[in-house]
Design a protein around this motif. Structure first.
Motif, PDB file in Angstrom:
ATOM      1  N   ARG A 173       0.880  -1.168   0.000  1.00 60.60           N
ATOM      2  CA  ARG A 173       0.000   0.000   0.000  1.00 60.60           C
ATOM      3  C   ARG A 173       0.915   1.215   0.000  1.00 60.60           C
ATOM      4  O   ARG A 173       1.833   1.312   0.808  1.00 60.60           O
ATOM      5  CB  ARG A 173      -0.872   0.012   1.254  1.00 60.60           C
ATOM      6  CG  ARG A 173      -1.908  -1.070   1.277  1.00 60.60           C
ATOM      7  CD  ARG A 173      -2.723  -1.107   2.591  1.00 60.60           C
ATOM      8  NE  ARG A 173      -3.028   0.199   3.136  1.00 60.60           N
ATOM      9  CZ  ARG A 173      -2.458   0.712   4.241  1.00 60.60           C
ATOM     10  NH1 ARG A 173      -1.547   0.055   4.914  1.00 60.60           N
ATOM     11  NH2 ARG A 173      -2.811   1.915   4.679  1.00 60.60           N
ATOM     12  N   MET A 174       0.669   2.147  -0.923  1.00 64.08           N
ATOM     13  CA  MET A 174       1.521   3.328  -1.047  1.00 64.08           C
ATOM     14  C   MET A 174       0.718   4.528  -1.524  1.00 64.08           C
ATOM     15  O   MET A 174      -0.356   4.374  -2.084  1.00 64.08           O
ATOM     16  CB  MET A 174       2.642   3.075  -2.074  1.00 64.08           C
ATOM     17  CG  MET A 174       3.662   2.058  -1.662  1.00 64.08           C
ATOM     18  SD  MET A 174       4.882   1.714  -2.965  1.00 64.08           S
ATOM     19  CE  MET A 174       5.520   3.338  -3.315  1.00 64.08           C
ATOM     20  N   THR A 175       1.326   5.698  -1.352  1.00 61.61           N
ATOM     21  CA  THR A 175       0.854   6.910  -1.985  1.00 61.61           C
ATOM     22  C   THR A 175       2.061   7.591  -2.617  1.00 61.61           C
ATOM     23  O   THR A 175       3.199   7.136  -2.445  1.00 61.61           O
ATOM     24  CB  THR A 175       0.105   7.845  -1.007  1.00 61.61           C
ATOM     25  OG1 THR A 175      -0.588   8.840  -1.767  1.00 61.61           O
ATOM     26  CG2 THR A 175       1.031   8.490   0.008  1.00 61.61           C
ATOM     27  N   SER A 176       1.803   8.667  -3.361  1.00 56.78           N
ATOM     28  CA  SER A 176       2.880   9.384  -4.042  1.00 56.78           C
ATOM     29  C   SER A 176       2.307  10.686  -4.573  1.00 56.78           C
ATOM     30  O   SER A 176       1.099  10.920  -4.484  1.00 56.78           O
ATOM     31  CB  SER A 176       3.413   8.564  -5.219  1.00 56.78           C
ATOM     32  OG  SER A 176       2.410   8.439  -6.212  1.00 56.78           O
ATOM     33  N   TYR A 177       3.158  11.479  -5.173  1.00 56.85           N
ATOM     34  CA  TYR A 177       2.675  12.639  -5.898  1.00 56.85           C
ATOM     35  C   TYR A 177       1.796  12.124  -7.043  1.00 56.85           C
ATOM     36  O   TYR A 177       2.091  11.086  -7.649  1.00 56.85           O
ATOM     37  CB  TYR A 177       3.848  13.470  -6.428  1.00 56.85           C
ATOM     38  CG  TYR A 177       3.406  14.799  -6.962  1.00 56.85           C
ATOM     39  CD1 TYR A 177       2.947  15.791  -6.099  1.00 56.85           C
ATOM     40  CD2 TYR A 177       3.429  15.062  -8.322  1.00 56.85           C
ATOM     41  CE1 TYR A 177       2.515  17.018  -6.584  1.00 56.85           C
ATOM     42  CE2 TYR A 177       3.012  16.287  -8.813  1.00 56.85           C
ATOM     43  CZ  TYR A 177       2.546  17.262  -7.936  1.00 56.85           C
ATOM     44  OH  TYR A 177       2.125  18.468  -8.429  1.00 56.85           O
ATOM     45  N   LYS A 178       0.725  12.834  -7.343  1.00 59.28           N
ATOM     46  CA  LYS A 178      -0.278  12.345  -8.292  1.00 59.28           C
ATOM     47  C   LYS A 178       0.273  12.042  -9.680  1.00 59.28           C
ATOM     48  O   LYS A 178      -0.220  11.156 -10.367  1.00 59.28           O
ATOM     49  CB  LYS A 178      -1.444  13.317  -8.393  1.00 59.28           C
ATOM     50  CG  LYS A 178      -1.064  14.689  -8.891  1.00 59.28           C
ATOM     51  CD  LYS A 178      -2.227  15.656  -8.832  1.00 59.28           C
ATOM     52  CE  LYS A 178      -1.772  17.045  -9.222  1.00 59.28           C
ATOM     53  NZ  LYS A 178      -2.831  18.027  -9.069  1.00 59.28           N
ATOM     54  N   SER A 179       1.339  12.728 -10.103  1.00 60.66           N
ATOM     55  CA  SER A 179       1.851  12.503 -11.464  1.00 60.66           C
ATOM     56  C   SER A 179       2.558  11.162 -11.630  1.00 60.66           C
ATOM     57  O   SER A 179       2.781  10.730 -12.757  1.00 60.66           O
ATOM     58  CB  SER A 179       2.792  13.636 -11.888  1.00 60.66           C
ATOM     59  OG  SER A 179       3.981  13.602 -11.135  1.00 60.66           O
ATOM     60  N   ALA A 222       3.836  -0.717 -11.010  1.00 61.09           N
ATOM     61  CA  ALA A 222       4.874  -1.464 -10.292  1.00 61.09           C
ATOM     62  C   ALA A 222       4.274  -2.509  -9.358  1.00 61.09           C
ATOM     63  O   ALA A 222       5.006  -3.237  -8.685  1.00 61.09           O
ATOM     64  CB  ALA A 222       5.758  -0.501  -9.497  1.00 61.09           C
ATOM     65  N   GLY A 223       2.953  -2.570  -9.301  1.00 59.90           N
ATOM     66  CA  GLY A 223       2.296  -3.595  -8.484  1.00 59.90           C
ATOM     67  C   GLY A 223       1.898  -3.139  -7.099  1.00 59.90           C
ATOM     68  O   GLY A 223       1.488  -3.948  -6.272  1.00 59.90           O
ATOM     69  N   ALA A 224       1.992  -1.847  -6.823  1.00 56.72           N
ATOM     70  CA  ALA A 224       1.570  -1.333  -5.521  1.00 56.72           C
ATOM     71  C   ALA A 224       0.078  -1.020  -5.543  1.00 56.72           C
ATOM     72  O   ALA A 224      -0.516  -0.848  -6.604  1.00 56.72           O
ATOM     73  CB  ALA A 224       2.363  -0.077  -5.170  1.00 56.72           C
ATOM     74  N   LYS A 225      -0.488  -0.944  -4.362  1.00 57.63           N
ATOM     75  CA  LYS A 225      -1.890  -0.543  -4.200  1.00 57.63           C
ATOM     76  C   LYS A 225      -1.872   0.936  -3.822  1.00 57.63           C
ATOM     77  O   LYS A 225      -1.640   1.279  -2.664  1.00 57.63           O
ATOM     78  CB  LYS A 225      -2.553  -1.390  -3.129  1.00 57.63           C
ATOM     79  CG  LYS A 225      -2.584  -2.867  -3.492  1.00 57.63           C
ATOM     80  CD  LYS A 225      -3.036  -3.708  -2.292  1.00 57.63           C
ATOM     81  CE  LYS A 225      -2.868  -5.167  -2.593  1.00 57.63           C
ATOM     82  NZ  LYS A 225      -1.643  -5.724  -2.040  1.00 57.63           N
ATOM     83  N   TRP A 226      -2.072   1.812  -4.807  1.00 59.52           N
ATOM     84  CA  TRP A 226      -1.971   3.261  -4.600  1.00 59.52           C
ATOM     85  C   TRP A 226      -3.190   3.782  -3.871  1.00 59.52           C
ATOM     86  O   TRP A 226      -4.323   3.388  -4.147  1.00 59.52           O
ATOM     87  CB  TRP A 226      -1.828   3.975  -5.941  1.00 59.52           C
ATOM     88  CG  TRP A 226      -1.441   5.416  -5.809  1.00 59.52           C
ATOM     89  CD1 TRP A 226      -0.174   5.911  -5.711  1.00 59.52           C
ATOM     90  CD2 TRP A 226      -2.309   6.548  -5.768  1.00 59.52           C
ATOM     91  NE1 TRP A 226      -0.201   7.278  -5.605  1.00 59.52           N
ATOM     92  CE2 TRP A 226      -1.520   7.699  -5.646  1.00 59.52           C
ATOM     93  CE3 TRP A 226      -3.694   6.700  -5.822  1.00 59.52           C
ATOM     94  CZ2 TRP A 226      -2.035   8.981  -5.572  1.00 59.52           C
ATOM     95  CZ3 TRP A 226      -4.221   7.992  -5.750  1.00 59.52           C
ATOM     96  CH2 TRP A 226      -3.393   9.108  -5.627  1.00 59.52           C
ATOM     97  N   GLU A 227      -2.953   4.683  -2.894  1.00 61.02           N
ATOM     98  CA  GLU A 227      -4.029   5.320  -2.144  1.00 61.02           C
ATOM     99  C   GLU A 227      -3.854   6.822  -2.198  1.00 61.02           C
ATOM    100  O   GLU A 227      -2.737   7.324  -2.113  1.00 61.02           O
ATOM    101  CB  GLU A 227      -3.981   4.894  -0.670  1.00 61.02           C
ATOM    102  CG  GLU A 227      -4.210   3.427  -0.439  1.00 61.02           C
ATOM    103  CD  GLU A 227      -4.120   3.057   1.037  1.00 61.02           C
ATOM    104  OE1 GLU A 227      -4.203   3.955   1.904  1.00 61.02           O
ATOM    105  OE2 GLU A 227      -3.962   1.867   1.321  1.00 61.02           O
ATOM    106  N   THR A 272       5.080   6.209   2.845  1.00 60.55           N
ATOM    107  CA  THR A 272       5.042   7.069   1.666  1.00 60.55           C
ATOM    108  C   THR A 272       4.108   8.239   1.939  1.00 60.55           C
ATOM    109  O   THR A 272       3.164   8.130   2.719  1.00 60.55           O
ATOM    110  CB  THR A 272       4.585   6.305   0.405  1.00 60.55           C
ATOM    111  OG1 THR A 272       3.360   5.608   0.676  1.00 60.55           O
ATOM    112  CG2 THR A 272       5.649   5.307  -0.044  1.00 60.55           C
ATOM    113  N   SER A 273       4.405   9.365   1.285  1.00 58.68           N
ATOM    114  CA  SER A 273       3.606  10.567   1.464  1.00 58.68           C
ATOM    115  C   SER A 273       3.493  11.289   0.127  1.00 58.68           C
ATOM    116  O   SER A 273       4.366  11.144  -0.732  1.00 58.68           O
ATOM    117  CB  SER A 273       4.262  11.470   2.514  1.00 58.68           C
ATOM    118  OG  SER A 273       3.438  12.565   2.810  1.00 58.68           O
ATOM    119  N   ARG A 274       2.413  12.062  -0.035  1.00 66.64           N
ATOM    120  CA  ARG A 274       2.101  12.667  -1.328  1.00 66.64           C
ATOM    121  C   ARG A 274       2.971  13.842  -1.722  1.00 66.64           C
ATOM    122  O   ARG A 274       3.464  13.907  -2.831  1.00 66.64           O
ATOM    123  CB  ARG A 274       0.654  13.155  -1.343  1.00 66.64           C
ATOM    124  CG  ARG A 274      -0.376  12.074  -1.316  1.00 66.64           C
ATOM    125  CD  ARG A 274      -1.751  12.674  -1.380  1.00 66.64           C
ATOM    126  NE  ARG A 274      -1.950  13.572  -0.242  1.00 66.64           N
ATOM    127  CZ  ARG A 274      -3.114  13.838   0.295  1.00 66.64           C
ATOM    128  NH1 ARG A 274      -4.206  13.314  -0.212  1.00 66.64           N
ATOM    129  NH2 ARG A 274      -3.222  14.636   1.320  1.00 66.64           N
TER     130      ARG A 274
END
Length: 186
Positions: A126-132, A140-145, A157-159
């Motif tokens: 489970r991860m987050t990131s900058y929207k772009s 990459a197989g992560a579950k984006w939140e 992870t943080s946005r």
């Protein structure tokens, strides 16, 4: 919030987002941790501050001078330039992966999840990131939140820069917890 005796690496190179290195560094030091800025070479690295080049930051040690066993956690600042330059450096990727494999805390903000993708750490998390880079994270197989901060067994992870206080607080909490023994090691 006492991190006395804990040692944390911040891995960065030219083009790191200024606040994404400085805010966690300052919060972790205030909590009592020893924090070292690690880079590809000795000297200084220059930040990126929103729309232009920012201030230089002193490099404490180069990658050739460090061992992953010396650190309790690693913080990966974002910005577009910094993680893009680091993800093509085998020594940088090896350092990150070794810290992860030792079940220590790995924290990435903004575009820095690119480094978690490159090392294989993102897959299944489970991860987050900058929207772009949302699509990159998903591919990459992560579950984006779409969350301010996401923690998955010591991988934080943080946005974006607006989330740095919560990101820093979560790093402190996870480092205090210690090793994440339930984490599956690839």
């Amino acid at each position: 919030m006492d991190l006395k005796g804990k040692k944390i690496a911040i891995l960065a190179t030219h083009g790191f987002e200024q606040s994404e290195l400085e805010v966690p560094r300052d919060r972790l030091k205030k909590a009592g941790a020893t924090v070292e800025v690690i880079s590809l070479a000795a000297g200084e690295i220059k930040g990126w501050d929103m729309n232009d080049w920012g201030r230089p930051v002193k490099v404490d040690k180069s990658l050739d001078q460090v061992s992953s066993s010396d650190y309790d956690a690693i913080v990966l600042p974002g910005g577009q330039i910094n993680p893009d330059l680091l993800r093509v450096e085998p020594k940088a990727l090896k350092f990150i992966k070794e810290i992860f494999d030792a079940q220590k805390v790995v924290a990435a903000v903004c575009h820095a999840p690119w480094l978690l993708i490159e090392t294989g750490i993102a897959k299944g998390r489970r991860m987050t990131s900058y929207k772009s880079i949302k699509t990159d994270v998903i591919n990459a197989g992560a579950k984006w939140e779409d969350s301010q901060v996401v923690v998955d067994q010591g991988v934080i992870t943080s946005r974006n820069p607006g989330d740095l206080e919560a990101f820093s607080a979560k790093i402190i909490e996870e480092v205090k917890e210690g090793r994440h023994l339930r984490r599956s090691v690839a």
